[in-house]
Design an enzyme around this catalytic site. Structure first.
Site, short mmCIF file in Angstrom:
data_model
loop_
_atom_site.label_atom_id
_atom_site.label_comp_id
_atom_site.label_asym_id
_atom_site.label_seq_id
_atom_site.Cartn_x
_atom_site.Cartn_y
_atom_site.Cartn_z
N CYS A 234 0.82 -1.22 0.00
CA CYS A 234 0.00 0.00 0.00
C CYS A 234 0.85 1.27 0.00
O CYS A 234 0.34 2.36 -0.26
CB CYS A 234 -0.96 -0.01 1.18
SG CYS A 234 -2.14 -1.37 1.04
N HIS B 234 -3.56 7.03 2.03
CA HIS B 234 -3.90 5.68 1.56
C HIS B 234 -5.29 5.32 2.09
O HIS B 234 -5.61 5.63 3.24
CB HIS B 234 -2.85 4.68 2.05
CG HIS B 234 -3.24 3.27 1.78
ND1 HIS B 234 -3.56 2.83 0.53
CD2 HIS B 234 -3.40 2.20 2.62
CE1 HIS B 234 -3.89 1.55 0.59
NE2 HIS B 234 -3.81 1.14 1.84
N ASN C 233 -9.98 -0.56 -0.75
CA ASN C 233 -8.53 -0.46 -0.75
C ASN C 233 -7.99 -1.06 -2.05
O ASN C 233 -8.06 -2.27 -2.25
CB ASN C 233 -7.99 -1.23 0.48
CG ASN C 233 -6.49 -1.12 0.61
OD1 ASN C 233 -5.80 -0.64 -0.31
ND2 ASN C 233 -5.97 -1.58 1.73
#
Ligand code: COA
Length: 335
Positions: A114, A255, A285
């Protein structure tokens, strides 16, 4: 040699058409829309039905080039941040290079989960600042649906597929572009978020597949605790060492893993929620794609404007985390 700054001159993204909503997931696993929304902030995510990560990455790259009025031949380097490459090798970067016809480019994949886009952005900036190259495509792309177990309610609600990209070019104006960054890793956190099978440690066998080792595993509670501190820490730190307060920041670009982690980061930065880019509700995500996907959506909507000061912040598997201070340089979108 004249010092150079790496600046972002163009951005764009690709998301697949197919929507997988919380209500769709209610039919697959024992969950509810209400649980997912209140614990994560996610309402729906996108799923790529046909094709691979390189297809999404190549489309995002083509759109960036079109926005900047360049051809693929103008690109020197392609860096693809991903944990879902089409294959172990060749690199997804090489596949994208071929798909878009970037005949003069070399490139490589970067595995930072990520934080992959942030790591790739700062890596790409070094080629520009050193004078080695003048046009670097940095792509964050993940087809998370390929490593997600849709029988595991702890994880299948979280992830989606997307790609987004930026173009880095040099500027002699030292007060714009990528002004500062903090990058961190802590491999002792690896055991909380990983894909156990398929690599050299546990090559694929019937047994690894039976055990589901080809799927992402996450101890969500443990990751949450560290992420919430890590992302807030590096965001506060980069502001402090650049003598900035919340009032100096136009946008936080976090993020998108969990809305509660994003809120905690904004709070530490003393930033009003209206200045935080949030699209986790629409995409979940998307790992390496979340940050550039936000940049692209906000730029296209005319909300991210030339000259604005933004902070990027990420946390992910590894553990990997970091922040970057950026003065936005792309010409405003025609809205
Ligand atoms: N639907 C309904 N219930 C669910 C569920 C779902 N989809 N998933 C888990 N639950 C249950 C659990 O089984 C647990 O039940 P129990 O108490 O009977 O055991 C309960 O809900 C609470 O689970 P918990 O894990 O405590 O939830 P949480 O509030 O920690 O939220 C995450 C879970 C995954 C959303 C959260 O931990 C998270 O976002 N983690 C970090 C993710 C992240 O940042 N990743 C970073 C890099 S990618």
């Amino acid at each position: 040699m004249q010092k150079k700054r790496a600046v972002i001159t163009a951005v764009d993204h690709y998301v697949p058409d197919k929507v997988l909503s919380n209500f769709d997931l209610e039919k697959i696993v024992d969950t509810t829309d209400e649980w997912i929304r209140t614990r994560t902030g996610i309402r729906e995510r996108r799923i790529l039905e046909h094709g691979a990560t390189s297809d999404m990455a190549a489309e995002a790259a083509r759109r960036v080039l079109a926005n900047r009025g360049l051809t693929a031949n103008d690109i020197d380097v392609i860096i693809v941040a991903t944990v879902t490459p089409d294959m172990f090798f060749p690199s997804t970067s090489c596949l994208v290079q071929d798909k878009i016809g970037a005949k003069n480019a070399w490139g490589f994949d970067l595995s930072g989960a990520c934080s992959g886009f942030l790591y790739a952005l700062i890596t790409g900036a070094q080629f520009i600042e050193s004078g080695m190259h003048t046009r670097v495509l940095v792509i964050g792309a993940d087809k998370m649906s390929t490593i997600t177990d849709y029988a595991d309610r702890n994880n299948c609600i979280l992830f989606g597929d997307a790609a987004a990209a930026v173009l880095l070019e040099p500027s002699e104006n030292m007060s714009e572009g990528i002004l500062d960054s903090i990058l961190r890793s802590d491999g002792s956190g690896g055991k909380y978020l990983y894909m156990k099978g398929g690599g050299s440690l546990n090559p694929p066998t019937h047994e690894t597949v039976d055990k589901g080792w080809h799927y992402l595993y996450q101890d969500g509670k443990s990751v949450f605790k560290v992420a919430v501190i890590g992302m807030a820490d590096v965001s506060a730190e980069i502001m402090k060492r650049n003598n900035l307060t919340g009032k100096d920041i136009d946008w936080l670009v976090p993020h998108q893993a969990n809305l509660r982690i994003i809120d905690a980061t904004a709070e530490r930065m003393e930033l009003d929620k209206s200045r935080v880019m949030i699209n986790i509700d629409k995409y979940g995500n998307t790992t390496a794609a979340t940050v550039p996907l936000c940049l692209s959506e906000w730029w296209k909507a005319g909300k991210l404007k030339k000259g604005q000061t933004i902070v990027l912040a990420t946390f992910g598997a590894g553990y990997t985390w970091g922040s970057a201070l950026v003065k936005w340089s792309a010409e405003d979108a025609k809205v």
